[in-house]
Motif scaffolding. Structure first.
Motif, PDB file in Angstrom:
ATOM      1  N   ILE A 288     -14.183  -3.943  -2.775  1.00 39.92           N
ATOM      2  CA  ILE A 288     -13.212  -3.885  -1.679  1.00 39.92           C
ATOM      3  C   ILE A 288     -11.985  -3.084  -2.115  1.00 39.92           C
ATOM      4  CG2 ILE A 288     -11.578  -5.264  -0.339  1.00 39.92           C
ATOM      5  CD1 ILE A 288     -13.651  -7.349   0.040  1.00 39.92           C
ATOM      6  N   ARG A 289     -11.582  -2.139  -1.244  1.00 35.72           N
ATOM      7  CA  ARG A 289     -10.342  -1.388  -1.440  1.00 35.72           C
ATOM      8  C   ARG A 289      -9.370  -1.804  -0.348  1.00 35.72           C
ATOM      9  NH1 ARG A 289     -14.804   3.080  -0.898  1.00 35.72           N
ATOM     10  NH2 ARG A 289     -15.998   2.390  -2.704  1.00 35.72           N
ATOM     11  N   ILE A 290      -8.135  -1.999  -0.695  1.00 37.72           N
ATOM     12  CA  ILE A 290      -7.119  -2.474   0.247  1.00 37.72           C
ATOM     13  C   ILE A 290      -6.239  -1.298   0.652  1.00 37.72           C
ATOM     14  CG2 ILE A 290      -5.214  -4.067   0.605  1.00 37.72           C
ATOM     15  CD1 ILE A 290      -6.471  -5.913  -1.456  1.00 37.72           C
ATOM     16  N   VAL A 291      -6.127  -1.086   1.974  1.00 32.68           N
ATOM     17  CA  VAL A 291      -5.277  -0.031   2.528  1.00 32.68           C
ATOM     18  C   VAL A 291      -4.259  -0.692   3.447  1.00 32.68           C
ATOM     19  CG1 VAL A 291      -5.193   2.055   3.931  1.00 32.68           C
ATOM     20  CG2 VAL A 291      -7.122   1.678   2.379  1.00 32.68           C
ATOM     21  N   THR A 292      -3.005  -0.351   3.272  1.00 37.47           N
ATOM     22  CA  THR A 292      -1.920  -0.963   4.040  1.00 37.47           C
ATOM     23  C   THR A 292      -1.350   0.049   5.020  1.00 37.47           C
ATOM     24  OG1 THR A 292      -1.368  -2.368   2.155  1.00 37.47           O
ATOM     25  CG2 THR A 292       0.306  -2.130   3.870  1.00 37.47           C
ATOM     26  N   ARG A 293      -1.145  -0.434   6.253  1.00 39.47           N
ATOM     27  CA  ARG A 293      -0.452   0.418   7.219  1.00 39.47           C
ATOM     28  C   ARG A 293       1.035   0.088   7.267  1.00 39.47           C
ATOM     29  NH1 ARG A 293      -0.689   1.113  13.828  1.00 39.47           N
ATOM     30  NH2 ARG A 293       0.722   2.897  13.845  1.00 39.47           N
ATOM     31  N   GLY A 294       1.337  -1.145   7.621  1.00 39.74           N
ATOM     32  CA  GLY A 294       2.740  -1.521   7.706  1.00 39.74           C
ATOM     33  C   GLY A 294       3.466  -0.695   8.748  1.00 39.74           C
ATOM     34  N   LYS A 295       4.571  -0.080   8.325  1.00 40.53           N
ATOM     35  CA  LYS A 295       5.379   0.738   9.229  1.00 40.53           C
ATOM     36  C   LYS A 295       5.091   2.226   9.068  1.00 40.53           C
ATOM     37  CE  LYS A 295       9.169  -2.614   9.380  1.00 40.53           C
ATOM     38  NZ  LYS A 295      10.625  -2.844   9.160  1.00 40.53           N
ATOM     39  N   ASP A 296       4.070   2.572   8.318  1.00 39.68           N
ATOM     40  CA  ASP A 296       3.729   3.987   8.146  1.00 39.68           C
ATOM     41  C   ASP A 296       3.273   4.578   9.471  1.00 39.68           C
ATOM     42  OD1 ASP A 296       4.350   3.796   5.511  1.00 39.68           O
ATOM     43  OD2 ASP A 296       2.284   3.486   4.833  1.00 39.68           O
TER      44      ASP A 296
END
Length: 552
Positions: A288-296
């Motif tokens: 598993i790879r974790i990708v964050t969006r957030g406020k991007d």
């Protein structure tokens, strides 16, 4: 006499001594009037030894093959038929009422028993065997074998009668343990996102519904993201939400995606994944790879997501050009080249991102797919309504000058009267009238017109000169006229505003470049028209219906 009484007394003591070890298992004592004669002891065979516990036969080992185990329903197994959307954790929680911890502990045994390589990828219609527990299945079980009594740790002791003529004492009633309180089946526990730092303006918001408004965006975004990913990576529908320590991560906040190389991508939509849980996921699930969006921004987030997906090749901000004249240029946010799922060469996917704008027109999507491209787009709405009409594209194929002239008139929505006889006068004397048959007659902008295709006949030439004097407009295409010459002469006679050139119409997502006459219609016909002699796919006419300049 005394000796006989003493013998009876000793015999009674001996019998009491023999029966003393059995009194603990009797339900009730023998009546006080029960006595044995000495002669009975002499003629009766000794009674069998009492059995303190029944000897149980050891169970046969259950074969791990479901086919062989299914033939022995008494082996403590339950059959279940897999339904769409099922995976082991959901089945144990929903249908068997297990807790999260119990389900997690039982899953490895079920995989071993049924030889299942995965706990989430189950085949619909497959029958699996599930070991029975103290919980009773609630519903939806395909085959229900006959109930098997639970094994108790202590079985009641059964005492056989002392002799055939004596009344056997009744065994004691087994002590039934008090049933546990009814268990309430809880839904799978979901991990809520970590609380975000409050913004300075949030303390002033008194009403409770206010904090719920931001939740709508992540939910709709996660659903749109999953729909998009199903078009990019085949097999995405088989991926279930991630479960950590018996808790299911909320897919609205943490959707799980399938990568091109077979791994998985966990998306942290709101950048709310706790650091400890992140470390635990990385250790427990190396794929598993974790990708964050957030406020991007959406583009920056997808750039990271595409790299984590491990496609064969990725390009950003690409333009795909199709055709020559007319030329269609399509702007895509990403172009992905993935390895083929079957026979054939690599597959190309064009990705379009717009959370607020409309999707591509359906005709453009179909055209790209006919040209060998797959289309995947993230958009929240479709917009096929035409607010401001654009251009009506008409292609006039090259032919004879007269045929091209009639095609142009039909494109202008002008009704033609074919093979009409037109009359006029010669000079000022009204009695000198003449008649002439014309190829086509029509009226436009309050004026009468004739289309003459007879060539340079001297007699007709004189008559047409007389018609011009009387206010007729005469259109006479010449034998060597091409499309541009015929269109220029016709539009000039009709007094239509027009201009010839190469025009570039920009619609945001796509652009069309075409050479021809741009015309503003008159009379009862509204909108603008482009006449071209270049053949064009019907999709170009559909794409030009909208007003250029829109973000499509």
């Amino acid at each position: 006499m005394t000796s006989r009484n003493n013998s009876k007394f000793c015999a009674a003591i001996t019998i009491c001594t023999l029966l003393l070890p059995l009194q603990g298992g009797l339900a009730q004592a023998a009546p006080s009037s029960f006595e044995l004669e000495l002669k009975d002891l002499e003629t009766t065979k000794p009674s069998p030894k009492p059995r303190h516990r029944q000897t149980r036969q050891p169970r046969k080992a259950i074969d791990s093959d479901p086919a062989s185990a299914a033939t022995a329903p008494s082996a403590g197994l339950t059959r279940y038929t897999v339904k769409p959307g099922d995976f082991l954790f959901k089945i144990l929680i929903r249908n068997f009422g297990l807790s999260n911890a119990q389900a997690e502990a039982l899953i490895p045994e079920i995989q071993r028993l049924n030889k299942l390589p995965s706990a989430t990828r189950l085949e619909v219609g497959q029958t699996i065997l599930i070991p029975r527990t103290r919980r009773t299945p609630t519903a939806e079980i395909a085959d229900k074998p006959a109930p098997v009594p639970q094994e108790e740790e202590h079985q009641p002791l059964v005492i056989p009668p002392v002799s055939s003529s004596a009344v056997a004492p009744q065994p004691a009633a087994p002590v039934v343990p008090e049933p546990p309180p009814p268990h309430r089946i809880e839904p799978p526990e979901q991990i809520a996102p970590a609380p975000q730092q409050p913004q300075p303006q949030e303390p002033a918001k008194a009403p409770e519904p206010a904090p719920q408004a931001p939740d709508q965006t992540p939910h709709s975004f996660a659903a749109s993201l999953i729909r998009l990913w199903e078009e990019i990576v085949p097999g995405q529908k088989m991926i279930e939400p991630l479960t950590v320590d018996g808790k299911v991560l909320n897919p609205d906040d943490y959707p799980l995606l399938l990568s091109a190389d077979g791994g998985r991508i966990l998306v942290d939509v709101r950048n709310s994944l706790p650091a400890g849980l992140r470390s635990q996921i990385v250790r427990k699930y190396p794929d598993i790879r974790i990708v964050t969006r957030g406020k991007d921004s959406l583009r920056l987030f997808f750039s990271s997501l595409m790299k984590a997906a491990e496609f064969a090749r990725i390009e950003e901000n690409v333009t795909v050009s199709l055709g020559a004249d007319p030329l269609l240029s399509v702007r895509a946010d990403f172009r992905i080249v993935r390895l083929p799922s079957g026979r054939g060469g690599p597959e190309t996917v064009l990705v379009f991102l717009d959370e607020n704008g409309p999707c591509l027109p359906a005709s453009l999507t179909g055209y790209l797919e006919r040209k060998g491209y797959q289309v995947a787009q993230l958009s929240n709405r479709s917009d096929d309504a035409i607010a401001d009409p654009g251009y009506d594209l008409r292609s006039i194929p090259p032919s004879s000058p007269c045929d091209m002239a009639m095609s142009l008139l039909e494109a202008l929505s002008i009704k033609l009267d074919r093979n009409k006889i037109v009359s006029g006068t010669m000079g000022e004397n009204a009695d000198n009238r003449f008649s002439i048959r014309v190829e086509s007659y029509f009226e436009a902008n309050g004026k009468r017109f004739v289309l003459d295709c007879t060539g340079n006949d001297p007699y007709n030439y004189t008559l047409f000169r007389l018609l011009k004097v009387q206010g007729y407009g005469v259109i006479q295409p010449q034998g060597n006229d091409d499309f541009n010459a015929v269109a220029e002469h016709l539009l000039t006679e009709l007094n239509y505003p027009h201009a010839f050139g190469r025009y570039e119409l920009d619609y945001g997502r796509y652009k069309i470049t075409i050479t021809g006459f741009k015309i503003t219609r008159r009379d009862n016909s509204t909108g603008r028209l482009i006449l071209s002699s270049r053949p064009a796919d019907p999709v170009f006419a559909d794409l030009m219906r909208w007003e250029p300049g829109g973000n499509r």
